[in-house]
Write an enzyme that holds these catalytic residues in place. Structure first.
Site, PDB file in Angstrom:
ATOM      1  N   VAL A   1       0.656  -1.368   0.038  1.00 16.49           N
ATOM      2  CA  VAL A   1      -0.107  -0.089  -0.051  1.00 16.49           C
ATOM      3  C   VAL A   1       0.904   1.270   0.113  1.00 16.49           C
ATOM      4  O   VAL A   1       0.752   2.168  -0.757  1.00 16.49           O
ATOM      5  CB  VAL A   1      -0.881   0.154   1.283  1.00 16.49           C
ATOM      6  CG1 VAL A   1      -1.660   1.452   1.268  1.00 16.49           C
ATOM      7  CG2 VAL A   1      -1.879  -1.110   1.047  1.00 16.49           C
TER       8      VAL A   1
ATOM      9  N   THR B   1      -5.440  -0.863   6.997  1.00 13.17           N
ATOM     10  CA  THR B   1      -6.616  -1.297   7.311  1.00 13.17           C
ATOM     11  C   THR B   1      -6.623  -1.619   8.703  1.00 13.17           C
ATOM     12  O   THR B   1      -5.880  -2.492   9.194  1.00 13.17           O
ATOM     13  CB  THR B   1      -6.958  -2.547   6.746  1.00 13.17           C
ATOM     14  OG1 THR B   1      -6.881  -2.130   5.302  1.00 13.17           O
ATOM     15  CG2 THR B   1      -8.452  -3.137   6.773  1.00 13.17           C
TER      16      THR B   1
ATOM     17  N   GLU C   1      -7.463   2.260   1.801  1.00 13.00           N
ATOM     18  CA  GLU C   1      -7.118   2.303   0.280  1.00 13.00           C
ATOM     19  C   GLU C   1      -8.037   1.092  -0.157  1.00 13.00           C
ATOM     20  O   GLU C   1      -8.408   0.100   0.567  1.00 13.00           O
ATOM     21  CB  GLU C   1      -5.630   1.984   0.389  1.00 13.00           C
ATOM     22  CG  GLU C   1      -5.212   0.845   1.136  1.00 13.00           C
ATOM     23  CD  GLU C   1      -5.272  -0.577   0.517  1.00 13.00           C
ATOM     24  OE1 GLU C   1      -5.867  -0.543  -0.823  1.00 13.00           O
ATOM     25  OE2 GLU C   1      -5.483  -1.578   0.998  1.00 13.00           O
TER      26      GLU C   1
ATOM     27  N   ASN D   1     -14.590  -4.855   1.555  1.00 10.75           N
ATOM     28  CA  ASN D   1     -13.783  -5.954   1.690  1.00 10.75           C
ATOM     29  C   ASN D   1     -14.787  -7.380   2.132  1.00 10.75           C
ATOM     30  O   ASN D   1     -14.846  -8.253   1.456  1.00 10.75           O
ATOM     31  CB  ASN D   1     -12.435  -6.085   2.758  1.00 10.75           C
ATOM     32  CG  ASN D   1     -11.388  -5.719   1.720  1.00 10.75           C
ATOM     33  OD1 ASN D   1     -11.723  -5.094   0.673  1.00 10.75           O
ATOM     34  ND2 ASN D   1     -10.216  -5.726   2.091  1.00 10.75           N
TER      35      ASN D   1
ATOM     36  N   PHE E   1     -16.610 -10.204  -9.377  1.00  9.85           N
ATOM     37  CA  PHE E   1     -16.334 -10.875  -8.118  1.00  9.85           C
ATOM     38  C   PHE E   1     -17.527 -11.945  -8.043  1.00  9.85           C
ATOM     39  O   PHE E   1     -18.109 -12.500  -6.666  1.00  9.85           O
ATOM     40  CB  PHE E   1     -16.541  -9.963  -6.921  1.00  9.85           C
ATOM     41  CG  PHE E   1     -15.102  -9.450  -6.694  1.00  9.85           C
ATOM     42  CD1 PHE E   1     -14.522  -8.587  -7.448  1.00  9.85           C
ATOM     43  CD2 PHE E   1     -14.094  -9.864  -5.843  1.00  9.85           C
ATOM     44  CE1 PHE E   1     -13.277  -8.051  -7.435  1.00  9.85           C
ATOM     45  CE2 PHE E   1     -12.916  -9.618  -5.596  1.00  9.85           C
ATOM     46  CZ  PHE E   1     -12.558  -8.509  -6.443  1.00  9.85           C
ATOM     47  N   LEU E   2     -18.209 -12.404  -9.058  1.00 14.24           N
ATOM     48  CA  LEU E   2     -18.945 -13.596  -8.991  1.00 14.24           C
ATOM     49  C   LEU E   2     -18.346 -14.819  -9.906  1.00 14.24           C
ATOM     50  O   LEU E   2     -18.958 -15.588 -10.331  1.00 14.24           O
ATOM     51  CB  LEU E   2     -20.290 -13.268  -9.733  1.00 14.24           C
ATOM     52  CG  LEU E   2     -21.373 -12.380  -9.075  1.00 14.24           C
ATOM     53  CD1 LEU E   2     -22.585 -11.956  -9.481  1.00 14.24           C
ATOM     54  CD2 LEU E   2     -21.529 -12.768  -7.587  1.00 14.24           C
TER      55      LEU E   2
ATOM     56  N   CYS F   1      -5.766  -9.988   2.408  1.00 17.58           N
ATOM     57  CA  CYS F   1      -6.733  -8.943   2.667  1.00 17.58           C
ATOM     58  C   CYS F   1      -7.966  -9.839   3.069  1.00 17.58           C
ATOM     59  O   CYS F   1      -8.631  -9.487   4.539  1.00 17.58           O
ATOM     60  CB  CYS F   1      -7.056  -7.945   1.708  1.00 17.58           C
ATOM     61  SG  CYS F   1      -5.386  -7.133   1.286  1.00 17.58           S
TER      62      CYS F   1
ATOM     63  N   ARG G   1       0.943 -15.171   0.043  1.00 18.13           N
ATOM     64  CA  ARG G   1       0.272 -15.208   1.322  1.00 18.13           C
ATOM     65  C   ARG G   1      -1.076 -15.568   1.267  1.00 18.13           C
ATOM     66  O   ARG G   1      -1.849 -15.163   0.428  1.00 18.13           O
ATOM     67  CB  ARG G   1       0.582 -13.866   1.733  1.00 18.13           C
ATOM     68  CG  ARG G   1       1.813 -13.423   1.939  1.00 18.13           C
ATOM     69  CD  ARG G   1       2.047 -11.814   2.625  1.00 18.13           C
ATOM     70  NE  ARG G   1       1.784 -11.075   1.683  1.00 18.13           N
ATOM     71  CZ  ARG G   1       1.436  -9.877   1.679  1.00 18.13           C
ATOM     72  NH1 ARG G   1       1.548  -9.063   2.855  1.00 18.13           N
ATOM     73  NH2 ARG G   1       1.088  -8.896   0.859  1.00 18.13           N
TER      74      ARG G   1
END
Ligand code: UGA
Length: 429
Positions: free
Chosen positions: A11, A121, A151, A208, A249-250, A260, A327
């Site tokens: 970030v 975050t 962000e 998120n 995002f489907l 995240c 990660r």
């Protein structure tokens, strides 16, 4: 404007670089001396499309500087951004000790009015703690404002997301820092929303969590599709064209990962619990995500039966495409499960192999994706890299003992794969 960014992780580095690109003077601070040296020489420690060129350009233009000294950053700027890690703790809450440390360091160096902006975050109410800390640890007792400015950049698309944001959120406790914050973001031509600090902090977690919820929702639909003999991609298309829902995002698959979504979900559930709300909906989002991997591993074992001494080719290690970040990667999790069941693995990722080596030492890393299938009993797609769609299927088929492909990211067309003679298993189709 004169800005400094404390923390040059994902970030911090992308934010600082993009601020330099729109003409601000930016000092990036990091306590890792080797990293600072590398950045001063125009090198970057992560793979992020477009970033290296911009870092080089603005190190040369003088708009982007790197230093180890927080005091230097604070002294030479009007606005100081905190962009340090907020790692998860075993109970799901967030470790805020880096934020607290930096708040104290900033406080110690402040000799005139500063705006201190939290970009990391954090759970709601962190801004209140940062304010308290700065007040307590500032010997010069100067005035300051704390701002929350979350962000929304995605790894792999970070420069684009930062240069063309959907919105900029500025959470303030008074009107004093608003003009400066707006001035910083005006060149980005995005809608700017000014809120109170708690709301700004909540916007990040809520955004998120909602995206993670969308993914778990389509994964649940995928499971119903499998039971009903329907096709989740057609369903996603059919519901996604409704503007209120949206197609993005489907994409069903083996679930979400990365540094995240899993962390932010746990943190949001935890902070909600601490302030008195049991966020059962988000707990279910987590369950669906975990089940999704179990179901995929079951698909593999149902087909291959015993995994001991089976050789499996895995395409994908990064947690998603366009990044070298492994990660909390579902692909790595999958590899570890296959290894635990006794399989041997040949793996490839366009960018993630170097970073994977530390966590997956006992596998064979293959440079060319088209060589992965060689001598394997089956092939698995674990990350949604676009280039995997260009896999030489004829060659892979020849290399495999049996033409079996488990597609955890729905990259290929089931009808075409069947026509080509593959035993092809994907998700929700
Ligand atoms: C996410 C958010 O998208 C950003 O807006 C946010 O700023 C960032 O977290 C953050 O908090 O820093 P990121 O983790 O980089 O960004 O990655 P995403 O593109 O959101 O993907 C996350 C995971 O979801 C990946 O494992 C991906 O494979 C998976 N995914 C995504 C799906 O399984 N299906 C989809 O349809 C979309």
């Amino acid at each position: 404007m004169k800005l400094s960014i404390i923390g040059t992780g994902y970030v911090g580095l992308v934010t600082g670089t993009c601020f330099a690109e729109v003409g601000h003077h930016v000092i990036c601070v990091d306590n890792d001396a080797a990293k600072v040296k590398m950045l001063q020489a125009g090198g970057i420690p992560i793979y992020e499309p477009g970033l290296e060129e911009l870092v080089k350009k603005h190190v040369a233009s003088g708009h982007l500087k790197f230093t180890n000294s927080t005091a230097e950053g604070v002294e030479k700027s009007d606005v100081i951004f905190i962009a340090v890690p907020t790692p998860p703790q075993p109970d799901g809450s967030v470790d805020l000790s880096y934020i607290e440390r930096v708040a104290r360091d900033i406080a110690a160096a402040m000799t005139s009015y500063k705006i201190v902006v939290d970009k990391s975050t954090v759970p709601v109410k962190t801004g209140e703690k940062v304010t308290e800390t700065i007040k307590r640890y500032c010997p010069a007792k100067v005035e300051f404002d704390v701002v929350s400015n979350p962000e929304f950049l995605r790894e792999g698309f970070a420069v684009g997301d930062l240069m063309k944001p959907d919105r900029v959120v500025i959470g303030v406790g008074s009107q004093r820092p608003v003009a400066a914050m707006k001035e910083i973001y005006t060149p980005f031509n995005a809608p700017i929303i000014v809120t109170d600090i708690n709301s700004a902090e909540l916007i990040k977690h809520a955004a998120n969590s909602f995206l993670a919820l969308k993914i778990s929702y389509i994964n649940a639909i995928a499971n119903v599709c499998e039971a009903a003999g329907a096709n989740v991609q057609e369903v996603a298309q059919g519901i996604g064209l409704d503007e209120r829902i949206g197609r993005r995002f489907l994409n069903a698959g083996i679930g979400f990962g990365g540094s995240c979504f899993p962390k932010d979900l746990s943190a949001f559930i935890k902070i909600a619990e601490q302030i008195g709300y049991d966020f059962k909906l988000l707990k279910e989002v987590q369950h669906i995500n975990a089940d999704q991997m179990d179901r995929f591993v079951k698909k593999i074992t149902d087909t291959l039966w015993v995994l001991r001494d089976k050789k499996i080719g895995v395409l994908g290690l990064a947690f998603k495409q366009n990044t070298d970040d492994v990660r909390s990667s579902p692909a790595i999790d999958l590899c570890q499960r296959l290894l635990k069941d006794g399989a041997t693995l040949r793996v490839h990722d366009p960018k993630g192999m170097e970073k994977a080596k530390a966590i997956l030492p006992n596998v064979t890393y293959v440079e060319d994706m088209n060589d992965v299938a060689e001598g394997c009993d089956a092939l698995v797609v674990a990350t949604e890299w676009d280039e995997f769609k260009q896999l030489d299927l004829a060659r892979a088929k020849k290399g495999l003992t049996h033409p079996i492909l488990f597609d955890g990211r729905n990259l290929f067309n089931p009808a075409e794969m069947e026509k080509l003679g593959w035993i092809y298993k994907s998700v929700g189709r």
